[in-house]
Design a protein around this motif. Structure first.
Motif, PDB file in Angstrom:
ATOM      1  N   ILE A   3     -14.311  81.219  36.758  1.00 32.32           N
ATOM      2  CA  ILE A   3     -15.502  80.137  36.673  1.00 32.32           C
ATOM      3  C   ILE A   3     -16.396  80.433  37.832  1.00 32.32           C
ATOM      4  CG2 ILE A   3     -15.943  77.703  36.632  1.00 32.32           C
ATOM      5  CD1 ILE A   3     -13.567  77.239  35.053  1.00 32.32           C
ATOM      6  N   VAL A   4     -15.823  80.930  39.072  1.00 31.91           N
ATOM      7  CA  VAL A   4     -16.523  81.128  40.278  1.00 31.91           C
ATOM      8  C   VAL A   4     -17.439  82.158  39.753  1.00 31.91           C
ATOM      9  CG1 VAL A   4     -16.556  81.683  42.707  1.00 31.91           C
ATOM     10  CG2 VAL A   4     -14.951  80.109  41.820  1.00 31.91           C
ATOM     11  N   ASN A   5     -16.932  83.175  39.439  1.00 33.45           N
ATOM     12  CA  ASN A   5     -17.918  84.289  38.748  1.00 33.45           C
ATOM     13  C   ASN A   5     -18.858  84.196  37.884  1.00 33.45           C
ATOM     14  OD1 ASN A   5     -17.021  87.190  39.855  1.00 33.45           O
ATOM     15  ND2 ASN A   5     -15.071  86.146  39.904  1.00 33.45           N
ATOM     16  N   THR A   6     -18.443  83.483  36.900  1.00 34.33           N
ATOM     17  CA  THR A   6     -19.546  83.201  35.876  1.00 34.33           C
ATOM     18  C   THR A   6     -20.776  82.432  36.251  1.00 34.33           C
ATOM     19  OG1 THR A   6     -18.093  81.503  34.907  1.00 34.33           O
ATOM     20  CG2 THR A   6     -18.208  83.379  33.698  1.00 34.33           C
ATOM     21  N   ARG A   7     -20.104  81.173  37.289  1.00 30.73           N
ATOM     22  CA  ARG A   7     -21.117  80.331  37.922  1.00 30.73           C
ATOM     23  C   ARG A   7     -22.267  81.062  38.939  1.00 30.73           C
ATOM     24  NH1 ARG A   7     -21.196  75.104  37.810  1.00 30.73           N
ATOM     25  NH2 ARG A   7     -23.170  75.151  38.651  1.00 30.73           N
ATOM     26  N   GLY A   8     -21.346  81.964  39.787  1.00 31.67           N
ATOM     27  CA  GLY A   8     -22.306  82.626  40.922  1.00 31.67           C
ATOM     28  C   GLY A   8     -22.754  83.907  40.558  1.00 31.67           C
ATOM     29  N   ARG A   9     -22.200  84.873  39.625  1.00 28.05           N
ATOM     30  CA  ARG A   9     -23.021  86.242  39.444  1.00 28.05           C
ATOM     31  C   ARG A   9     -24.378  85.921  38.893  1.00 28.05           C
ATOM     32  NH1 ARG A   9     -20.487  90.073  42.151  1.00 28.05           N
ATOM     33  NH2 ARG A   9     -17.812  89.965  41.715  1.00 28.05           N
ATOM     34  N   LEU A  45     -18.125  75.653  46.936  1.00 28.90           N
ATOM     35  CA  LEU A  45     -17.005  75.584  45.772  1.00 28.90           C
ATOM     36  C   LEU A  45     -17.035  74.130  45.356  1.00 28.90           C
ATOM     37  CD1 LEU A  45     -14.754  77.410  44.416  1.00 28.90           C
ATOM     38  CD2 LEU A  45     -16.059  78.294  46.178  1.00 28.90           C
ATOM     39  N   ASN A  46     -17.285  73.184  46.195  1.00 26.68           N
ATOM     40  CA  ASN A  46     -17.580  71.912  45.899  1.00 26.68           C
ATOM     41  C   ASN A  46     -18.731  71.757  44.887  1.00 26.68           C
ATOM     42  OD1 ASN A  46     -16.152  69.652  46.072  1.00 26.68           O
ATOM     43  ND2 ASN A  46     -17.385  68.758  48.067  1.00 26.68           N
ATOM     44  N   ASP A  47     -19.745  72.333  45.161  1.00 31.28           N
ATOM     45  CA  ASP A  47     -20.746  72.115  44.392  1.00 31.28           C
ATOM     46  C   ASP A  47     -20.571  72.882  43.173  1.00 31.28           C
ATOM     47  OD1 ASP A  47     -22.267  70.928  46.434  1.00 31.28           O
ATOM     48  OD2 ASP A  47     -23.288  72.770  47.134  1.00 31.28           O
ATOM     49  N   LEU A  48     -19.993  73.812  42.964  1.00 33.27           N
ATOM     50  CA  LEU A  48     -19.255  74.213  41.804  1.00 33.27           C
ATOM     51  C   LEU A  48     -18.549  73.291  40.871  1.00 33.27           C
ATOM     52  CD1 LEU A  48     -18.490  78.049  42.534  1.00 33.27           C
ATOM     53  CD2 LEU A  48     -20.477  77.295  41.160  1.00 33.27           C
ATOM     54  N   GLY A  49     -18.233  72.219  41.519  1.00 37.74           N
ATOM     55  CA  GLY A  49     -17.390  71.220  40.901  1.00 37.74           C
ATOM     56  C   GLY A  49     -15.917  71.459  41.066  1.00 37.74           C
ATOM     57  N   ALA A  50     -15.383  71.897  42.042  1.00 33.40           N
ATOM     58  CA  ALA A  50     -14.008  72.165  42.367  1.00 33.40           C
ATOM     59  C   ALA A  50     -13.372  71.094  43.071  1.00 33.40           C
ATOM     60  CB  ALA A  50     -13.767  73.531  43.115  1.00 33.40           C
ATOM     61  N   LEU A  51     -13.902  69.941  43.037  1.00 35.33           N
ATOM     62  CA  LEU A  51     -13.323  68.334  43.563  1.00 35.33           C
ATOM     63  C   LEU A  51     -12.555  68.727  44.802  1.00 35.33           C
ATOM     64  CD1 LEU A  51     -12.749  65.652  42.173  1.00 35.33           C
ATOM     65  CD2 LEU A  51     -10.378  66.654  42.268  1.00 35.33           C
ATOM     66  N   GLN A  52     -13.296  69.307  45.763  1.00 36.14           N
ATOM     67  CA  GLN A  52     -12.839  69.202  47.361  1.00 36.14           C
ATOM     68  C   GLN A  52     -11.431  69.855  47.625  1.00 36.14           C
ATOM     69  OE1 GLN A  52     -13.028  65.462  46.104  1.00 36.14           O
ATOM     70  NE2 GLN A  52     -15.076  65.744  46.379  1.00 36.14           N
ATOM     71  N   TRP A  56      -3.381  68.254  37.299  1.00 35.12           N
ATOM     72  CA  TRP A  56      -3.406  69.890  37.863  1.00 35.12           C
ATOM     73  C   TRP A  56      -4.690  70.471  37.948  1.00 35.12           C
ATOM     74  CZ3 TRP A  56       1.149  73.887  36.374  1.00 35.12           C
ATOM     75  CH2 TRP A  56       0.968  74.681  37.293  1.00 35.12           C
ATOM     76  N   ILE A  57      -5.033  70.571  36.449  1.00 35.88           N
ATOM     77  CA  ILE A  57      -6.341  71.255  36.052  1.00 35.88           C
ATOM     78  C   ILE A  57      -7.470  70.688  36.943  1.00 35.88           C
ATOM     79  CG2 ILE A  57      -8.007  71.819  34.449  1.00 35.88           C
ATOM     80  CD1 ILE A  57      -5.607  71.892  32.315  1.00 35.88           C
ATOM     81  N   ARG A  58      -7.518  69.392  37.076  1.00 35.36           N
ATOM     82  CA  ARG A  58      -8.591  68.798  37.824  1.00 35.36           C
ATOM     83  C   ARG A  58      -8.640  69.122  39.251  1.00 35.36           C
ATOM     84  NH1 ARG A  58     -10.145  62.676  39.268  1.00 35.36           N
ATOM     85  NH2 ARG A  58     -12.166  63.070  39.937  1.00 35.36           N
ATOM     86  N   ALA A  59      -7.551  69.266  39.808  1.00 37.05           N
ATOM     87  CA  ALA A  59      -7.448  69.597  41.330  1.00 37.05           C
ATOM     88  C   ALA A  59      -7.870  70.990  41.524  1.00 37.05           C
ATOM     89  CB  ALA A  59      -6.089  69.193  41.981  1.00 37.05           C
ATOM     90  N   SER A  60      -7.572  72.039  40.483  1.00 32.26           N
ATOM     91  CA  SER A  60      -7.464  73.540  40.825  1.00 32.26           C
ATOM     92  C   SER A  60      -8.775  74.246  40.320  1.00 32.26           C
ATOM     93  CB  SER A  60      -6.528  74.063  39.754  1.00 32.26           C
ATOM     94  OG  SER A  60      -5.281  73.347  40.211  1.00 32.26           O
ATOM     95  N   ILE A  61      -9.382  73.891  39.239  1.00 36.55           N
ATOM     96  CA  ILE A  61     -10.661  74.894  39.054  1.00 36.55           C
ATOM     97  C   ILE A  61     -11.813  73.966  39.150  1.00 36.55           C
ATOM     98  CG2 ILE A  61      -9.353  76.500  37.825  1.00 36.55           C
ATOM     99  CD1 ILE A  61      -9.862  74.934  35.133  1.00 36.55           C
ATOM    100  N   SER A  62     -13.021  74.888  39.120  1.00 38.29           N
ATOM    101  CA  SER A  62     -14.496  74.257  39.268  1.00 38.29           C
ATOM    102  C   SER A  62     -14.983  74.308  37.947  1.00 38.29           C
ATOM    103  CB  SER A  62     -14.939  75.187  40.192  1.00 38.29           C
ATOM    104  OG  SER A  62     -15.043  76.487  39.797  1.00 38.29           O
TER     105      SER A  62
END
Lengths: 599, 323
Positions: free
Chosen positions: A427-433, A349-356, B283-289
């Motif tokens: 986003i996880v779905n569009t990035r991963g599928r 998820l981090n690699d998908l850009g989800a900021l840790q 909030w958006i920054r912390a939540s979604i990829s």
């Protein structure tokens, strides 16, 4: 999400090893059966190797070339071998993913200066491993597509795993060592070289003139690439180095990527920045001294690494493990699998850009498990908990209750939470599928194991295919997913972590009383002569230890079949054609740890 | 001459306020993200880590002003300034209380915003270009494509709102009375507009020009010290600025109970609204990829722009027939 899971798949039955070896002997009458300790193998001449592998693959059903390695018998001191035989033996371990069961072992004797044919046309997964053998032993594989050094660098002199290669200072012929004190009357050999310390360079090698070989810059591997093709818009591709110092290569790993716009048209993995020649160190240590070293391979799961090594040594010594110790091993290994999968989900998820954020949520649970590890072994990450024939310490008082709280209360909820928050995310779905697809057949031919092939629908899990420890007593499923893309590789880890929770729950409930260590213990072991290959289902794939003993207190050969390393075979085929951003996620979904890749 | 002096003082005060706002926005973001991530956040420098921004500023200023050998020096130094200046300049036309614009009331406030945000992307593109680095170049290319593309829906929605308000001046817009149905129609545009703003300010999840996962730091990979800080300032001040613009356009700016009578209440209401929007950003920054670049562009061209056109058409019809 549960509709796409195919649980509780079983394998067809153990592979008939003797029958398969007989098949090879039938085709190649020259092959000589040999027995070395617990292992029976066939000795095949180099020119018959390809034929033997073809027979094994096409008729014997051995579709997985698990491990290729080599042993240098120059200073072998045991009695079982003739002294005048060829110096090297290249060892092949093959398995069947459809049938499971034990391995088929081939040895190819090669003398110094001889070469042998590459196995890559039959098993593309031989690629990285043959490069490793060339790098460390200097054996040439004729026809290998890219036979360059892989763990060491071009400026390295010699092939360090050869028994006649001596490391400066540590392996001086003259002992005791000369003083290293500055006022002592000597010059350190590493000070004499022009370029750094502790290194020697080949005679014809000049560090100032040296340039990276052009093969480092990969040419297009993408059949769809428009480069130079006809009347299209003429575009120029760019080479980008992702790594070795890069935030998302999970350590010092380097991907040399040729991109056209944002599309990857070629990729070349480059590794070895963390190489310390673990196997050479292993040959210097006593058998027991290697146990803490295995912790440092895949430093996320030291417990599984310990188990792989202990299993191989126990095979060699014929040790029985007491039941309580077996249960403790299962508990620790499954807890470390949960740790690994939580970690890996977080970092995908981090690699998908989800900021840790997902990573930190996952790591919160990991801390609970590390607390358990700490109280039982004294260390959070480098546990060094297993011993040959058992485990090091018994559980402290109250440990089982704390573990029960973690696996009954915390972990199921934490995994459900991750599932809720991540699996349905747009986003996880569009990035991963559909990203990073490789078919199951391709993955197996590239020697990929672990969650990666289970996400491609192959129910190959050593805990089920060739049960070790007491895994046959627990009720658990081998989850598989059909799509073989990044999303499935993320989701399979979640499912596997759930199964691990189930196993730990059962193991804690059925934990028997009794001894935790068989045999008399002690510091120095002398396993009988022979060789053994012990493997466990590590969280990242098949973790194998190939050991040769010549009856002396330290291993004659100590080789690790590192799953992260061999799974990297699939990186380039998986990435080419996708975008740069996908390359990062695809690498993340392979789940490598550089301590294990570089060894 | 005295008039000019007053403008100068106004400008300096405004810059100081905004830059202080930037400093404490970084503190707020770190604290909030820490809470989102089950952490504590900065708590060493001063009570609740409140002096952390000061410590950061001191650190950035005392860093060596290093210019790598392989860059185009003039453009390399110019780029951070070009990135920072527009973020501050936009403030000039924003009304902060009844009848009080930050600098001056111009009757083309909307066009001012569009024009200045258009200049913003130059800083980023030049930074990527002058750095002579593949990561920076890729980041700059992404940025160029992304910012220019997302300016189109941004403009479409801005034009619609200007049409509904019947004025190009932000000061007048805020003071224009509106019917409740009109407010609802305007709020329908808010999610779209805010999405464009996220892309325009390079904020997560549209922070593709500076994706640390792929491009290390994107267009400012080669920057350090104060020049790096200027890019950060540009990004955060942009957040504040755009939040102010959004609250002016969609939530009545300084308006609130009694704000007409007590002028000093105007900035307070504006501050609260801006803070709420900034919270949304964080909030958006912390939540979604983050989506992939092609997905981002597809989303813009296939969804945002058609949506903007539809909104514009309907707004035009409403303006002609209902107002």
């Amino acid at each position: 999400m549960s509709d796409i899971v195919a649980p509780s798949t079983t394998v067809a039955g153990p592979l008939d090893v003797a029958g398969t070896l007989a098949l090879v002997q039938e085709a190649l009458p020259d092959a000589k059966p040999v027995s070395a300790g617990p292992t029976d193998y066939l000795e095949v001449a180099p020119d018959q190797l390809i034929e033997a592998l073809q027979v094994l693959r096409d008729q014997g059903g051995c579709d997985l070339l698990s491990s290729i390695t080599c042993t240098d018998y120059l200073s072998y001191q045991g009695r079982a071998r003739a002294k005048d035989g060829p110096r090297f033996e290249v060892v092949y371990h093959l398995y069947s993913t459809a049938q499971g069961g034990d391995c088929v072992v081939l040895h190819v004797p090669v003398d110094d200066g001889e070469s042998l044919p590459t196995a890559t046309p039959v098993y593309p997964g031989a690629n990285l491993q043959e490069r490793e053998v060339w790098d460390l032993y200097g054996l040439v594989f004729d026809g290998h597509p890219n036979l360059r050094r892989i763990l060491l660098w071009e400026g390295f002199e010699g092939h360090p795993m050869r028994k006649d290669w001596h490391e400066a200072y540590y392996e001086e012929d003259q002992k005791p060592f000369r003083s290293r004190h500055p006022r002592a009357d000597f010059a350190r050999s590493e000070d004499k070289v022009p370029w750094g310390k502790n290194t020697r360079y080949p005679a014809d090698w000049d560090p100032d003139d040296w340039q990276e070989p052009v093969t480092y810059v990969p040419v297009s591997q993408d059949p769809r690439s428009r480069n130079g093709a006809g009347d299209h818009l003429s575009t120029e591709s760019v080479v980008v180095n992702l790594g070795p110092h890069h935030p998302s290569t999970h350590g010092v790993f380097r991907m040399i990527v040729r991109i056209e716009g944002e599309t990857v048209i070629a990729l070349e993995p480059d590794m070895g920045y963390l190489h310390r020649n673990h196997e050479k160190i292993g040959e210097r240590n006593t058998w027991l001294m290697n146990m803490p070293f295995t912790d440092r391979l895949d430093y996320i799961n030291s417990m599984s690494n310990n188990w792989g090594y202990a299993l191989a040594v126990e095979k060699l010594m014929g040790l029985e493990v007491p039941e309580r110790a077996e249960y403790l091993r299962v508990i620790m290994a499954e807890l470390s699998r949960i740790v690994n999968h939580l970690w890996s989900i977080g970092f995908i998820l981090n690699d998908l850009g989800a900021l840790q954020t997902p990573a930190l949520y996952a790591i919160e649970e990991r801390e609970m498990i590390l607390d358990l590890f700490e109280s039982v072994s004294g260390a959070r990450m480098m546990c060094n908990y297993l011993r040959f024939g058992g485990v090091h310490r018994d559980l402290p008082a109250g440990w089982a209750e704390r573990a029960r709280y973690v696996v009954h209360e915390r972990l199921p909820r934490a995994l459900d939470q991750l599932d809720d928050l991540l699996s349905g995310n747009e986003i996880v779905n569009t990035r991963g599928r559909g990203v990073g697809y490789l078919s199951a057949e391709q993955l197996i031919s590239l020697s990929v194991t672990g969650p990666m092939i289970r996400a491609a629908g192959v129910p190959y899990d050593i805990r089920r295919c060739e049960p070790y420890g007491v895994y046959d007593r627990f009720d658990f499923d081998i989850p598989t997913l059909p799509h073989s893309d990044v999303y499935d590789r993320y989701y399979i880890r979640l499912l596997e972590a759930r199964e691990s929770v189930r196993i730990v729950q059962q193991a804690l409930a059925g934990l028997p009383e009794g001894d935790i260590l068989a045999g008399k213990g002690g510091y120095v072991f002398r396993p009988p002569e022979g060789e053994a290959y012990g493997r466990v289902e590590g969280p990242k794939g098949e973790l194998g230890f190939y050991l040769v003993s010549d009856g002396k207190p330290n291993p004659y050969r100590y080789h690790i079949r590192a799953p992260s390393y061999i799974n990297l075979n699939a990186l380039a085929p998986m990435t080419v054609g996708y975008k740069v951003a996908d390359a990062i996620v695809i690498l993340g979904a392979i789940d490598i740890v550089l301590g294990e890749v570089d060894r | 001459m005295p008039q000019l002096l007053i403008y100068l003082i106004q400008a300096v005060v405004l810059c100081l306020v905004v830059i202080t706002g930037f400093a404490y926005l970084t503190w707020l973001e770190r604290k909030l993200i820490a809470r989102f991530q089950v952490r504590i956040g900065p708590n060493r420098a001063g009570p609740f880590g409140l002096l952390q921004p000061a410590a950061d500023a001191v650190k950035a200023m005392f860093k060596e002003e290093y210019i790598p050998g392989h860059v185009d020096k003039f453009v390399y130094v110019l780029a951070p300034m070009l990135a920072l200046a527009p973020a501050l300049i936009v403030w000039a036309v924003i009304p902060i209380a009844k009848g009080v614009p930050a600098m001056g009331d111009v009757n083309i406030g909307f066009l001012w915003i569009l024009a200045i945000t258009g200049v913003e992307s130059f800083g980023v593109i030049l930074a990527g270009w002058s750095s002579n680095n593949n990561y920076s170049l890729l980041g700059a290319l992404r940025s160029a494509a992304q910012m220019i593309s997302y300016e189109i829906p941004l403009g479409l929605f801005l034009v619609s709102i200007a049409m509904l308000g019947g004025t190009f001046s932000l000061v007048e817009l805020v003071e224009t009375p509106r019917a409740p149905w009109e407010w609802i129609w305007i709020w329908i545009a808010f999610p779209f507009f805010f999405t464009s703003i996220l892309a325009e300010t390079n904020r997560s999840p549209f922070d593709l020009p500076e994706t640390e996962n792929e491009l290390v730091a994107g267009f400012f990979t080669e920057y350090g010290g104060m020049k790096f800080s200027m890019f950060m300032m540009a990004e955060y001040i942009n957040m504040i600025t755009t939040s102010t613009v959004v609250s002016t356009l969609f939530f009545g700016g300084w308006q609130g109970p009694l704000a007409d009578r007590y002028i000093w209440l105007g900035p307070v209401y504006l501050f609260i609204k801006v803070l709420a929007l900034l919270f949304l950003f964080i909030w958006i920054r912390a939540s979604i990829s983050r989506p992939r670049f092609d997905q981002l562009m597809r989303f813009n061209w296939k969804f945002m722009i058609p949506a903007g056109l539809v909104y514009l058409t309907v707004s035009a019809v409403i303006t002609v027939f209902l107002k």
